[in-house]
Enzyme design. Structure first.
Site, PDB file in Angstrom:
ATOM      1  N   MET A   1       0.922  -1.365   0.106  1.00  0.00           N
ATOM      2  CA  MET A   1      -0.086  -0.004  -0.076  1.00  0.00           C
ATOM      3  C   MET A   1       0.863   1.214   0.118  1.00  0.00           C
ATOM      4  SD  MET A   1      -3.110   0.331  -0.027  1.00  0.00           S
ATOM      5  CE  MET A   1      -4.676   0.444   0.870  1.00  0.00           C
TER       6      MET A   1
ATOM      7  N   ARG B   1       0.549   4.040  -2.430  1.00  0.00           N
ATOM      8  CA  ARG B   1       0.112   5.536  -2.337  1.00  0.00           C
ATOM      9  C   ARG B   1       0.938   6.480  -2.644  1.00  0.00           C
ATOM     10  NH1 ARG B   1      -2.398   4.784   3.912  1.00  0.00           N
ATOM     11  NH2 ARG B   1      -4.242   3.665   3.139  1.00  0.00           N
TER      12      ARG B   1
ATOM     13  N   TYR C   1      -8.772   5.886  -4.659  1.00  0.00           N
ATOM     14  CA  TYR C   1      -8.194   4.441  -4.361  1.00  0.00           C
ATOM     15  C   TYR C   1      -6.901   4.604  -3.341  1.00  0.00           C
ATOM     16  CZ  TYR C   1      -6.168   4.919  -9.178  1.00  0.00           C
ATOM     17  OH  TYR C   1      -5.345   5.346 -10.138  1.00  0.00           O
ATOM     18  N   GLU C   2      -6.721   3.504  -3.115  1.00  0.00           N
ATOM     19  CA  GLU C   2      -5.411   3.188  -2.330  1.00  0.00           C
ATOM     20  C   GLU C   2      -5.632   3.967  -0.764  1.00  0.00           C
ATOM     21  OE1 GLU C   2      -3.603   0.945  -2.965  1.00  0.00           O
ATOM     22  OE2 GLU C   2      -3.963   0.603  -5.157  1.00  0.00           O
ATOM     23  N   GLY C   3      -6.720   4.109  -0.369  1.00  0.00           N
ATOM     24  CA  GLY C   3      -6.928   4.905   0.758  1.00  0.00           C
ATOM     25  C   GLY C   3      -7.728   6.143   0.532  1.00  0.00           C
TER      26      GLY C   3
END
Lengths: 589, 589
Positions: free
Chosen positions: A288, A292, A436-438
């Site tokens: 992740m 990010r 996306y990706e948090g």
């Protein structure tokens, strides 16, 4: 309309601001990262992205990916397969991976510059190899030697791609709610069963195999996010047979239409545990975190692409006369770049892009130092910066990427809204990067809830000391006064957070998003001051690149005059606390 | 997912804030605009937009309009024709038009509330009758009796629609560059020849005839915008023959895909002069001004639609626990509306929408007073506010409509990006509202360059006096302190503009966009203070609608705490002047 890699801008940040040509070759393992080699590779990257990748972008959006329910296969847009092949064969998937698994062992920084080009040229296509990096990183950190030896060379060469299978219909942000199950088998493998959604590249026709990294729960898993394990589930098993991991359909999305966003059904698919049981979240964060940073770069790349097109339009489009009198009297009207309000939209893009590029490249160079630094102390200091700045890079660069693309669209008027120009696609593509990706809200919570407090707040203290040190060393640097005021404001906000957010987590949650933005604006102002100092020194020393360095000083001044003042509003927003957010009951909404 | 007209919110603004049920029926010609009649019509409008119009919105986006080059005809999406027919047959096209031409003679305010519903339900469909209003207004002001008698009843009943044909490939903002020609004919008509682009509803299959209002130049026209004349060019001539005005194709656009955006080729088409020769710009502004208010309402309507969907999602979606401990312990997670950052995105929408609704409805009620006021002084005062606030309503409501829709999308995470939910369509549809009928940059120039100086600055002085008067009368009104500070800031910015922008028009151009936004934030704060005062009075008086009025106070407080502080940044941006915008040469970009 075509993309030109902004090599001069990239080189300015790499060498004149960050001195990567001195820093990196001094690190063990990065001896080859000299300016000559970096420049040669960036020139190759520019050619590839401009000539091979960029032409696939608009057609890819119009055509999209197509799912065949008969064969459960996905056809990517015409030209993607060939372009991907060329990208992989020329070594771009292997750039920053270890030599021992067939990588080129170059710094992440070089890979990041290449990724910026890729994202400007075709974000959808760039995502297939982009996601593979996460799988590679997870395997490097947690794979067995056997897993590494088998999978890494094929992933690094781009022969296969990787995915990250996290989200399920009932859980996105809250991975503790995962229902996918992994049952231990007699042969030491696991049977993985469950449905994952929004899986980028879950199925595609670019490569013969796809390596899924899947979060799932073992039968004896404790509840919540502490019971998650990570499994490697290849589409094609080592014995050549087809695994029971199938694409169940594609999402229909606002943008990134050339990227296959898949529903993945794991039907007792054969998989192997990566790392320790129940420790999957840790491995996931390895995937992740690099993802990010990459998503931040996506925002930057799209902003650059939008800026180039809208700048070209502003120089060509003739409409109305300058408020100061005709500038092109021989033509029917002046080019719209003469108008202050058009320049406001151009400079918003230019000043943001160049400031964000400095922030992002700096952060990635710290990542290189954190892994290759000569001593523990240097690695720790660099890692502190990476940890602290990763959520800032992800959220700020994607928010601003979207806003910059919108400014580009806006200054083109009705043209920007039609599909005759790529701006509307850039806006649609950029929209997902904030999610996306948090989501960017999650990034803000990561900053205030985890990163700020790590090691007793060591990272944030080091960051403040770095900015403060620069101001002490260069009290006459351009914008030093504004930067000092911004730093003091950020420190005040940080103190407010410490005093209020520690005892009441809702106060931290209420402050998180404006705090991250305040942090980002201050950081970018810091890099602008440093860049403007370089520019002024160059001009004072009689550089012949006067246009380039004067433009740097002008763009920096714009950032200070017209973007940084947002910190005043953010400060007020932070200090207003949680009351006006929490006053209403859910029913009163 | 379905739309519910926010009748209670609308009624709050109409009656409790603006007292339209007292003001309007007291005006000559609006005697029927009582609360009973207004409410009855709004209830009908709610039913129609919810049940008939809204269901066509998403399918209309997917299907889009289709052009047939053989017949040069356009097919609108399935269901549009039937829905439009019901809309027209129930009298909604005729609502605020004069009785003598078959209209219902009701206030523009009622029509505006209906338009808000229409724009929430299906913006693309709403644009066909929406544009007709512009044609009706131009004919009412400048048509001959013969033109009025023939065209107005058919346009007002919705039997035919109208268009505004302004833009050409080489000219959008700068209409002086128009090339379309009108040649006088022996019978007193004109042969109109030229190409117009981006013509909303230029061709469609909803009605049998379309009345184009076309800007063109007479052979003896002086250069620039002073040489433009306005012509009426019907698709079908009064003798029943087909005029030579043909659709040459459709634009492919980011959004409003159910709205036919046409290239129109006028091939010596028969037309008639509307108003005086060379005075077309004046007539165009009559069309344009009502259209600009309507576009502001489009922003509001889309924001409301986005808010409703995202609020529903926030109450339903279970993900993570509240930072203050589990709120729904019997469920796997709490609904996301418990999280401060989700509430920030919801309240941004709620506080902005309700404040903007007050501003827009107020402005339109002034339009009614400006036309029906009992005396010249009242009409003039009201017209001053309409003139001043029209660019503010257009620009601020559309910018915020887009931002609110984006906040709605953002809080829904990946779901918001997929076409399973309508948020991404709302964002795409909202994007054009910031551009058409004069980009928001042009609105800002209109405010600082024309509206502020009109009649020696009378409008803006009257506006300041109104806010100041409220503060003097209600020194203890909610947010009075913040409003006073905002007003002083706006007055300071206005003074800055007077001192700098009069002598140097580029200074005015550099300040325009932040000044408009500062103006809008102050105005909305003024309406929030007034609305909160009403709410507080109702609660003090023991109203049983405690949830409704408490929510008003909370949303108002949010606006003051977390949106109004942007005025600090805008002030700094204005005072920084033009230097950082104008420093670079065009070549240095």
């Amino acid at each position: 309309m075509s993309y030109l890699a902004p090599l001069r801008e990239m080189q300015f940040v790499l060498y004149e601001l960050l001195h990567s040509d001195e820093v990196l070759p001094a690190l063990p393992g990065y001896e080859d990262a000299t300016r000559d080699i970096m420049d040669a590779m960036l020139n190759e990257g520019a050619k590839l992205t401009q000539n091979v990748i960029a032409p696939t972008n608009v057609p890819g959006d119009r055509q999209g990916c197509v799912y065949d329910p008969e064969t459960k296969s996905v056809k990517t847009p015409d030209g993607f397969r060939e372009a991907y092949k060329q990208f992989a064969e020329n070594g771009w998937t292997a750039l920053s991976s270890p030599l021992e698994y067939g990588g080129q062992g170059m710094p992440h920084l070089l890979n990041t510059v290449a990724e910026e080009m890729m994202c400007s040229a075709n974000l959808s296509l760039g995502m297939y190899p982009g996601l593979t990096h996460g799988a590679v990183n997870a395997l490097l950190s947690y794979g067995t030697d056997e897993q590494k030896d088998y999978y890494l060379p094929r992933l690094i060469s781009g022969e296969w791609t990787g995915t990250m299978c996290l989200t399920e219909p009932q859980c996105g942000t809250d991975l503790g709610l995962i229902r996918t199950k992994a049952e231990p088998q007699a042969d030491g493998s696991y049977a993985v069963t469950g449905t994952k959604i929004w899986i980028t590249g879950g199925e595609q026709d670019l490569t013969d195999n796809i390596v899924h990294l899947v979060l799932a729960k073992l039968p004896d898993a404790p509840g919540g996010s502490k019971g998650i394990s990570l499994f490697l589930v290849p589409k094609v098993l080592p014995d050549g047979s087809r695994n029971t991991a199938f694409c169940g359909g594609l999402e229909h999305k606002m943008g990134i239409r050339g990227s296959a966003t898949c529903v993945m059904n794991f039907e007792g698919a054969k998989g192997w545990l990566i790392g320790e049981a129940h420790k999957g979240l840790q491995a996931m964060f390895v995937m992740m975190n690099s993802a990010r940073l990459m998503v931040g770069i996506q925002g930057l790349g799209l902003a650059e692409a939008a800026y180039q097109v809208s700048l070209g339009f502003a120089k060509e489009r003739l409409q109305s006369r300058s408020l100061a009198g005709p500038q092109a009297p021989d033509q029917a009207a002046d080019p719209i770049i003469v108008h202050p309000d058009v320049r406001r939209m151009l400079l918003r893009q230019k000043a943001t892009i160049e400031g964000c590029r400095a922030l992002a490249y700096y952060t990635v160079m710290q990542l290189d130092i954190s892994q290759h630094g000569a001593d523990e102390e240097a690695r720790e200091r660099a890692d502190d910066m990476v940890q602290l700045l990763t959520p800032v890079v992800k959220a700020f660069l994607t928010d601003e990427g979207f806003f910059c693309a919108n400014d580009g669209l806006q200054l083109m008027g009705g043209s920007g809204f039609t599909q005759d120009w790529p701006l509307e696609q850039f806006v649609r593509d950029a929209r997902i990067t904030r999610i996306y990706e948090g989501t960017n809200g999650i990034q803000a919570l990561d900053l205030v809830g985890r990163k700020m407090g790590m090691n007793g707040g060591r990272s944030v203290k080091r960051f403040f000391a770095m900015v403060d040190g620069f101001l002490k060393e260069h009290p006459d640097a351009p914008y030093a006064g504004a930067l000092k005021a911004a730093l003091e404001r950020l420190q005040k906000a940080t103190l407010w957070l410490m005093q209020n957010g520690m005892t009441d987590r809702e106060q931290a949650g209420a402050a998180a998003t404006p705090y991250l933005r305040l942090f980002a604006l201050t950081t970018v102002a810091f890099f602008w001051s440093r860049m403007a100092l370089v520019a002024r020194q160059q001009l004072d020393a009689g550089s012949t690149e006067t246009d380039f360095y004067q433009a740097k000083l002008a763009a920096g001044q714009f950032f200070i005059d017209r973007i940084l003042p947002q910190s005043l509003a953010l400060m007020a927003e932070i200090e207003s606390g949680k009351d006006s957010l929490m006053a209403m009951t859910a029913e009163q909404f």
